[in-house]
Write a protein that holds these residues in place. Structure first.
Motif, mmCIF file in Angstrom:
data_model
loop_
_atom_site.group_PDB
_atom_site.id
_atom_site.type_symbol
_atom_site.label_atom_id
_atom_site.label_comp_id
_atom_site.label_asym_id
_atom_site.label_seq_id
_atom_site.Cartn_x
_atom_site.Cartn_y
_atom_site.Cartn_z
ATOM 1 N N LEU A 1 42.819 50.665 24.324
ATOM 2 C CA LEU A 1 42.116 50.852 25.440
ATOM 3 C C LEU A 1 41.547 49.677 26.165
ATOM 4 C CD1 LEU A 1 39.901 53.604 23.999
ATOM 5 C CD2 LEU A 1 41.339 53.849 25.748
ATOM 6 N N SER A 2 42.062 49.576 27.252
ATOM 7 C CA SER A 2 41.831 48.298 28.209
ATOM 8 C C SER A 2 40.519 48.535 29.088
ATOM 9 C CB SER A 2 42.886 47.913 28.916
ATOM 10 O OG SER A 2 44.018 47.085 28.199
ATOM 11 N N LEU A 3 39.609 47.721 28.980
ATOM 12 C CA LEU A 3 38.516 47.590 30.238
ATOM 13 C C LEU A 3 38.934 46.777 31.294
ATOM 14 C CD1 LEU A 3 36.297 48.754 31.249
ATOM 15 C CD2 LEU A 3 34.845 47.062 30.106
ATOM 16 N N ILE A 4 39.104 47.348 32.551
ATOM 17 C CA ILE A 4 39.777 46.442 33.491
ATOM 18 C C ILE A 4 38.728 45.733 34.034
ATOM 19 C CG2 ILE A 4 40.898 46.283 35.740
ATOM 20 C CD1 ILE A 4 42.756 47.317 33.381
ATOM 21 N N THR A 5 38.435 44.319 33.709
ATOM 22 C CA THR A 5 37.154 43.613 34.005
ATOM 23 C C THR A 5 37.493 42.815 35.486
ATOM 24 O OG1 THR A 5 38.061 41.892 32.908
ATOM 25 C CG2 THR A 5 36.311 43.137 31.862
ATOM 26 N N ASN A 6 38.487 42.708 35.959
ATOM 27 C CA ASN A 6 38.881 42.003 37.310
ATOM 28 C C ASN A 6 40.226 42.533 37.877
ATOM 29 O OD1 ASN A 6 39.319 40.435 34.633
ATOM 30 N ND2 ASN A 6 40.908 39.695 36.266
ATOM 31 N N ALA A 7 40.444 42.247 39.054
ATOM 32 C CA ALA A 7 41.804 42.396 39.726
ATOM 33 C C ALA A 7 42.446 41.023 39.415
ATOM 34 C CB ALA A 7 41.718 42.374 41.159
ATOM 35 N N ALA A 8 43.698 41.049 38.657
ATOM 36 C CA ALA A 8 44.457 39.997 38.299
ATOM 37 C C ALA A 8 44.680 38.886 39.249
ATOM 38 C CB ALA A 8 45.863 40.540 37.596
ATOM 39 N N ALA A 9 45.072 37.837 39.109
ATOM 40 C CA ALA A 9 45.289 36.750 39.753
ATOM 41 C C ALA A 9 46.089 37.049 41.046
ATOM 42 C CB ALA A 9 45.959 35.527 39.152
ATOM 43 N N GLY A 10 45.531 36.812 42.085
ATOM 44 C CA GLY A 10 46.353 37.039 43.502
ATOM 45 C C GLY A 10 46.161 38.089 44.032
ATOM 46 N N VAL A 11 45.801 39.362 43.279
ATOM 47 C CA VAL A 11 45.620 40.640 43.879
ATOM 48 C C VAL A 11 44.428 40.890 45.137
ATOM 49 C CG1 VAL A 11 44.979 42.981 43.331
ATOM 50 C CG2 VAL A 11 46.356 41.575 41.579
ATOM 51 N N LEU A 12 43.245 40.327 44.936
ATOM 52 C CA LEU A 12 42.373 40.133 46.038
ATOM 53 C C LEU A 12 42.407 38.934 46.449
ATOM 54 C CD1 LEU A 12 39.514 42.027 43.977
ATOM 55 C CD2 LEU A 12 41.046 42.849 45.380
ATOM 56 N N GLY A 13 42.913 37.887 46.140
ATOM 57 C CA GLY A 13 42.859 36.664 46.466
ATOM 58 C C GLY A 13 41.557 35.743 46.301
ATOM 59 N N THR A 14 40.843 36.065 45.307
ATOM 60 C CA THR A 14 39.386 35.327 44.851
ATOM 61 C C THR A 14 39.813 34.784 43.485
ATOM 62 O OG1 THR A 14 38.701 37.504 44.257
ATOM 63 C CG2 THR A 14 37.771 36.650 46.310
ATOM 64 N N PRO A 15 39.186 33.716 43.125
ATOM 65 C CA PRO A 15 39.572 33.241 41.922
ATOM 66 C C PRO A 15 38.753 33.968 40.756
ATOM 67 C CG PRO A 15 38.287 31.657 43.364
ATOM 68 C CD PRO A 15 38.305 32.975 44.107
ATOM 69 N N LEU A 16 39.571 33.734 39.533
ATOM 70 C CA LEU A 16 39.068 34.378 38.636
ATOM 71 C C LEU A 16 37.849 33.592 37.599
ATOM 72 C CD1 LEU A 16 41.410 36.313 39.192
ATOM 73 C CD2 LEU A 16 42.044 36.298 36.831
ATOM 74 N N CYS A 17 37.163 34.198 37.092
ATOM 75 C CA CYS A 17 35.997 33.709 36.292
ATOM 76 C C CYS A 17 35.656 34.388 35.013
ATOM 77 C CB CYS A 17 34.916 33.545 37.267
ATOM 78 S SG CYS A 17 33.299 33.178 36.144
ATOM 79 N N GLY A 18 35.718 33.595 33.815
ATOM 80 C CA GLY A 18 35.782 33.944 32.471
ATOM 81 C C GLY A 18 34.450 34.626 32.353
ATOM 82 N N GLN A 19 33.515 34.092 32.453
ATOM 83 C CA GLN A 19 32.059 34.721 32.663
ATOM 84 C C GLN A 19 31.767 35.975 33.300
ATOM 85 O OE1 GLN A 19 29.695 33.648 30.655
ATOM 86 N NE2 GLN A 19 28.488 35.221 31.092
ATOM 87 N N LYS A 20 32.515 36.071 34.477
ATOM 88 C CA LYS A 20 32.457 37.327 35.093
ATOM 89 C C LYS A 20 33.190 38.449 34.297
ATOM 90 C CE LYS A 20 31.490 38.673 39.661
ATOM 91 N NZ LYS A 20 32.385 39.003 40.607
ATOM 92 N N VAL A 21 33.986 38.427 33.802
ATOM 93 C CA VAL A 21 34.903 39.255 33.038
ATOM 94 C C VAL A 21 34.250 39.585 31.995
ATOM 95 C CG1 VAL A 21 36.837 39.101 30.862
ATOM 96 C CG2 VAL A 21 37.305 37.956 33.135
ATOM 97 N N ILE A 22 33.216 38.858 30.983
ATOM 98 C CA ILE A 22 32.538 39.164 29.930
ATOM 99 C C ILE A 22 31.196 40.024 30.672
ATOM 100 C CG2 ILE A 22 30.575 38.446 28.277
ATOM 101 C CD1 ILE A 22 32.876 36.207 27.554
ATOM 102 N N GLU A 23 30.615 39.764 31.746
ATOM 103 C CA GLU A 23 29.527 40.540 32.353
ATOM 104 C C GLU A 23 30.129 42.054 32.782
ATOM 105 O OE1 GLU A 23 27.497 36.638 33.985
ATOM 106 O OE2 GLU A 23 28.094 38.234 35.492
ATOM 107 N N THR A 24 31.196 41.968 33.395
ATOM 108 C CA THR A 24 31.833 43.053 33.817
ATOM 109 C C THR A 24 32.083 44.288 32.569
ATOM 110 O OG1 THR A 24 32.868 42.235 35.624
ATOM 111 C CG2 THR A 24 33.551 44.414 35.214
ATOM 112 N N ALA A 25 32.601 43.547 31.640
ATOM 113 C CA ALA A 25 32.936 44.350 30.378
ATOM 114 C C ALA A 25 31.457 45.008 30.022
ATOM 115 C CB ALA A 25 33.333 43.488 29.468
ATOM 116 N N GLN A 26 30.481 44.034 29.884
ATOM 117 C CA GLN A 26 29.144 44.304 29.134
ATOM 118 C C GLN A 26 28.659 45.638 30.241
ATOM 119 O OE1 GLN A 26 27.192 40.641 29.069
ATOM 120 N NE2 GLN A 26 27.641 40.157 26.990
ATOM 121 N N LYS A 27 28.743 45.397 31.415
ATOM 122 C CA LYS A 27 27.935 46.480 32.300
ATOM 123 C C LYS A 27 28.814 48.040 32.003
ATOM 124 C CE LYS A 27 27.208 44.012 36.260
ATOM 125 N NZ LYS A 27 28.092 43.466 37.287
#
Ligand code: HPA
Length: 267
Positions: free
Chosen positions: A225-251
């Motif tokens: 099972l994968s929790l999708i924490t972010n749109a992968a690079a380039g999908v939304l055109g915004t930079p990715l951030c490791g901390q945000k990945v963890i926060e989204t997962a926690q939520k």
């Protein structure tokens, strides 16, 4: 070596869980719902390496959950930490020795499929191994499994069905798709993500595939099972951030926990 580590666990914990659940980045808190927990830090187990990844505690939590005896891995090892894939997958072999028959592997992943949104949960139907190597390279551990073995049904169809039914029962939408494993630790480039989409990948992450290969080798049933924490690079055109990945997962931890509990009840 596996036996020594397994014997240590057996000497400390008077339980033999049939189900192991690996908790991915940001999902470690799921283990809090375990009844009568027994904690074993990886550090104290002979031959074990410990996780250096953020938010990975590095311990087993034994106890009952969803009416079954389970063991959670609160934290896993990753290839990007500098461990070999044999080291990354060592805990799976140890769990096999302690009697685990079913592996539930969770992770945080980037959404390649444009229909996915951050916070979605994806059932892994299949994977692409882009790590450039395989945890089974080297002498075959013949008493665990054969040298060459089938991966057609790596993600056990019976468990996929249970996951779909469980999600429906609790009213949780469940995406489905193919997980592609990259080494990290850099996130992917937009060009890589476009290429992976053409290959049929729906989500990208830095884990899971090695553990699943070893689990299938040693005859376990597997659910991913994968929790999708972010749109992968380039999908939304915004930079990715490791901390945000963890926060989204926690939520999303609560919903993930409810899903896994329902699945465990029905295994
Ligand atoms: N790429 C790789 N691994 C990840 C991602 C990603 O976008 N999100 C969470 N883990």
């Amino acid at each position: 070596m596996f036996q020594e580590s397994a014997n240590y666990l057996k000497s400390k914990v008077n339980r033999s869980p049939g189900i192991a659940i690996i908790l991915g980045s940001g999902l470690g808190e799921l283990a809090q719902k375990v009844e009568n927990p027994v904690y074993i830090n990886y550090q104290e187990i002979p031959h074990f390496k410990t996780s250096t990844a953020p938010d990975h505690k590095g311990r087993f939590v034994f106890g009952s959950f969803g009416g079954k005896e389970v063991v959670f891995m609160q934290g896993r090892l990753h290839y990007y930490e500098g461990y070999s894939l044999q080291e990354v997958t060592f805990p799976i072999r140890v769990l096999k020795e302690t009697g685990v028959k079913t592996l539930i592997a969770t992770n945080a992943a980037g959404g390649i499929n444009k229909a996915f949104a951050a916070g979605d949960i994806m059932l892994i139907e299949d994977h692409i191994n882009l790590l450039g190597t395989n945890p089974l390279i080297g002498p075959n551990i013949a008493y665990h499994g054969e040298r060459f073995f089938d991966m057609t049904y790596a993600y056990t169809p019976r468990l996929q069905q249970i996951a779909k039914e469980s999600a429906a029962q609790i009213g949780l939408p469940l995406q489905k798709g193919v997980y592609i494993a990259c080494t990290g630790p850099s996130f992917e480039t937009p060009a890589e993500i476009r290429a992976f989409r053409l290959w049929g990948a729906d989500a990208v992450g830095m884990s899971t595939v090695p553990e699943v290969i070893v689990a299938v080798h040693c005859g376990m049933e597997v659910l991913g099972l994968s929790l999708i924490t972010n749109a992968a690079a380039g999908v939304l055109g915004t930079p990715l951030c490791g901390q945000k990945v963890i926060e989204t997962a926690q939520k999303k931890g609560r919903e993930f926990e409810a899903l896994i509990e329902r699945i465990v009840e029905q295994i």
